[in-house]
Design a protein around this motif. Structure first.
Motif, mmCIF file in Angstrom:
data_model
loop_
_atom_site.group_PDB
_atom_site.id
_atom_site.type_symbol
_atom_site.label_atom_id
_atom_site.label_comp_id
_atom_site.label_asym_id
_atom_site.label_seq_id
_atom_site.Cartn_x
_atom_site.Cartn_y
_atom_site.Cartn_z
ATOM 1 N N HIS A 1 6.586 0.181 49.086
ATOM 2 C CA HIS A 1 8.049 0.287 49.002
ATOM 3 C C HIS A 1 8.477 1.055 47.757
ATOM 4 O O HIS A 1 9.602 1.587 47.688
ATOM 5 C CB HIS A 1 8.662 -1.115 49.019
ATOM 6 N N LYS A 2 7.581 1.131 46.767
ATOM 7 C CA LYS A 2 7.899 1.852 45.533
ATOM 8 C C LYS A 2 8.088 3.354 45.760
ATOM 9 O O LYS A 2 8.643 4.051 44.912
ATOM 10 C CB LYS A 2 6.787 1.648 44.503
ATOM 11 N N LEU A 3 7.588 3.872 46.886
ATOM 12 C CA LEU A 3 7.717 5.303 47.166
ATOM 13 C C LEU A 3 9.172 5.704 47.367
ATOM 14 O O LEU A 3 9.512 6.885 47.253
ATOM 15 C CB LEU A 3 6.883 5.677 48.398
ATOM 16 N N GLY A 4 10.028 4.738 47.715
ATOM 17 C CA GLY A 4 11.449 5.029 47.815
ATOM 18 C C GLY A 4 11.915 5.527 49.163
ATOM 19 O O GLY A 4 12.980 6.153 49.256
ATOM 20 N N PHE A 5 11.146 5.255 50.235
ATOM 21 C CA PHE A 5 11.541 5.699 51.575
ATOM 22 C C PHE A 5 11.812 4.516 52.501
ATOM 23 O O PHE A 5 11.691 4.636 53.717
ATOM 24 C CB PHE A 5 10.458 6.600 52.172
ATOM 25 N N GLY A 6 12.147 3.373 51.960
ATOM 26 C CA GLY A 6 12.463 2.220 52.782
ATOM 27 C C GLY A 6 11.229 1.406 53.114
ATOM 28 O O GLY A 6 10.151 1.580 52.539
ATOM 29 N N ASP A 7 11.390 0.494 54.072
ATOM 30 C CA ASP A 7 10.300 -0.395 54.460
ATOM 31 C C ASP A 7 9.202 0.387 55.178
ATOM 32 O O ASP A 7 9.487 1.151 56.112
ATOM 33 C CB ASP A 7 10.813 -1.498 55.381
ATOM 34 N N PRO A 8 7.935 0.211 54.785
ATOM 35 C CA PRO A 8 6.841 0.901 55.471
ATOM 36 C C PRO A 8 6.483 0.167 56.763
ATOM 37 O O PRO A 8 6.842 -0.989 56.963
ATOM 38 C CB PRO A 8 5.701 0.833 54.459
ATOM 39 N N VAL A 9 5.764 0.863 57.633
ATOM 40 C CA VAL A 9 5.275 0.267 58.872
ATOM 41 C C VAL A 9 3.755 0.285 58.833
ATOM 42 O O VAL A 9 3.138 1.295 58.473
ATOM 43 C CB VAL A 9 5.820 1.015 60.110
ATOM 44 N N ALA A 10 3.134 -0.835 59.175
ATOM 45 C CA ALA A 10 1.673 -0.946 59.175
ATOM 46 C C ALA A 10 1.130 -0.466 60.515
ATOM 47 O O ALA A 10 1.535 -0.957 61.567
ATOM 48 C CB ALA A 10 1.253 -2.393 58.924
ATOM 49 N N ILE A 11 0.212 0.506 60.470
ATOM 50 C CA ILE A 11 -0.348 1.055 61.710
ATOM 51 C C ILE A 11 -1.852 1.235 61.553
ATOM 52 O O ILE A 11 -2.414 1.124 60.453
ATOM 53 C CB ILE A 11 0.277 2.422 62.071
#
Length: 491
Positions: free
Chosen positions: A124-134
């Motif tokens: 989340h620190k990347l600043g693009f919102g919530d990540p998705v696990a794939i």
């Protein structure tokens, strides 16, 4: 590969090397979503200027410039790396208008250990919102990714509709259905083959008129077989640049060995094969084609593909006119010598680096493809057959083969059948004569043509009368045909 549902890109575990070096394109299928996806070569922000990594990063930047959405992949098992943070900063600075989704790849084993939540918080620190696990390998998380992409795509299409813009159908299904009755109008598959460093990738960029493939002086730079789509004269062309595999030893390991297999597979999918030769090397050598080049040209013909020979790097011979003329004169003659079964194989001389000869190449490709898809009516062929049989010199008219009729059974490549009556069959010389006459009279030289013959079985001459009684039939069967016919009937 998960998006397009087939093994298209090279996949190999080489942490210290970049397996993907070029931009790969395909039609993605995710649930009921259909969209064009481009696999970039990766971003290396600290790469040395002019290096392979720097050139691939520039190409990736060009891809992002014409994209609406980006999936930022990170390796969740390694955790968030400094390079991931640098790429995130680069995206915010250079691709701020693109909606970026962070996908934590290789997540299939982390949930069991309870580490996935912590990894998501770090991403989340990347600043693009919530990540998705794939997991691209197992398909984990594709449903969640679909739920994220669907509303974004719907909003994008709504904006396009309001702005009065239309996008091409990425599947080209409408075009295929429109030209279903005319095979020559269907999308064309063109494969570019040749030895390493003859300019195949430069030729592909020239035909596409964009920097799609990485080029440079390094031999073996292309690993993937790059497939790209473009339009020429309102015709869809699928272009495949194969890796230069013809002079490899067969002992390659890793990505190089995979690229050999992939190149052979893509070559056999093609309709037209463009064999690229190095004009500068031809001028310095005794022959126009090396043994591997002759092998691949013959293989293309044997597989029934159309063949086009492109002599590249002619700009290097422009200052030496005698050598320039020597190459132009020698190549067509040698090709006819080493591939005698097909006459008139087209040869185009060009400079891919300067962009000279692009139109000539594509026109020749289209012309060869239309001949390859040609269909001739049976009535037209049989009128032609009567004329051509009369001008052939037969040794003995009594033993002349009797061709009942001649027809075309398929195109791509044109295949004809001569139906024979009688015991005498066409000899190899006769078939060569018919093949040569077909090419000359219907202007279909330069492509493989197949002529086969079949015998028409004799019909039974025994006649029977269903109204006759059993004993009457038995009597007739004991007599010969003449006696049966002449036997008087009584009432």
């Amino acid at each position: 590969m998960r998006f397009i549902r087939r093994r298209e890109a090279l996949v190999y575990n080489t942490p210290g090397d970049h397996v993907t070096r070029d931009i790969r394109e395909g039609v993605a299928k995710l649930g009921d979503l259909r969209f064009r996806v481009l696999d970039s070569a990766g971003l290396e922000t600290a790469a040395t200027s002019g290096s392979i990594l720097a050139r691939t990063a520039d190409m990736s930047g060009n891809v992002l410039a014409r994209s609406q959405f980006a999936i930022f992949l990170i390796d969740v098992r390694d955790g968030l790396q400094p390079l991931d943070l640098e790429v995130g900063q680069w995206l915010r600075r250079h691709a701020s208008g693109i909606h970026t989704i962070v996908a934590m790849n290789k997540s299939e084993s982390l949930d069991e250990h309870g580490v996935l939540t912590a990894a998501a918080g770090e991403a989340h620190k990347l600043g693009f919102g919530d990540p998705v696990a794939i997991s691209a390998e197992t398909g984990l998380g594709m449903a969640e990714l679909y739920e994220i992409l669907r509303p974004l795509f719907e909003e994008h299409m709504f904006q396009l509709t309001n702005n009065g813009l239309n996008q091409d159908d990425p599947t080209s299904e409408a075009e295929t259905e429109a030209h279903e009755g005319d095979e020559s109008k269907l999308p064309l598959q063109l494969a570019i083959v040749g030895r390493p460093n003859v300019g195949k990738s430069t030729l592909l960029n020239t035909l596409l008129q964009e920097q799609r493939v990485l080029v440079g002086p390094e031999a073996g730079l292309t690993r993937d077989s790059i497939r790209a789509q473009f339009q020429f004269d309102n015709r869809t062309v699928y272009l495949v640049d194969t890796a230069g595999w013809m002079e490899r030893s067969g002992k390659e390991k890793g990505p190089a060995s995979l690229s050999v297999v992939q190149s052979r597979k893509n070559l056999m999918r093609a309709h037209i094969v463009a064999l690229v030769l190095d004009g500068e090397k031809i001028a310095k050598s005794k022959s126009s084609m090396s043994h591997p080049e002759v092998v691949i040209a013959r293989q293309a013909i044997e597989e029934g593909r159309g063949l086009l020979v492109i002599v590249n790097k002619m700009d290097l011979l422009r200052e030496n006119r005698p050598l320039f003329d020597k190459v132009i004169d020698a190549v067509p003659k040698e090709i006819q010598t080493v591939i005698p079964q097909v006459t008139g194989i087209p040869v185009v001389f060009m400079s891919a680096l300067e962009g000279r000869g692009r139109i000539a190449v594509m026109r020749q490709v289209i012309d060869t493809y239309e001949k390859w898809c040609l269909r001739l009516s049976t009535s037209r062929l049989n009128r032609w057959l009567r004329k051509v049989m009369s001008r052939h010199s037969w040794k003995d008219s009594a033993t002349q083969p009797k061709v009942k009729y001649f027809t075309q059974v398929k195109a791509r490549p044109p295949t004809f059948v001569a139906f024979m009556s009688g015991k005498v069959q066409l000899s190899d010389t006769d078939i060569r004569f018919l093949t040569k006459s077909l090419k000359e009279d219907f202007d279909i030289g330069g492509i493989p043509i197949r002529v086969v013959q079949r015998s028409i079985p004799r019909k039974e001459t025994v006649k029977s009368n269903s109204r006759n009684t059993g004993p009457r039939i038995n009597t007739r069967m004991r007599t010969d045909k003449r006696a049966t016919v002449s036997e008087p009937t009584t009432s």
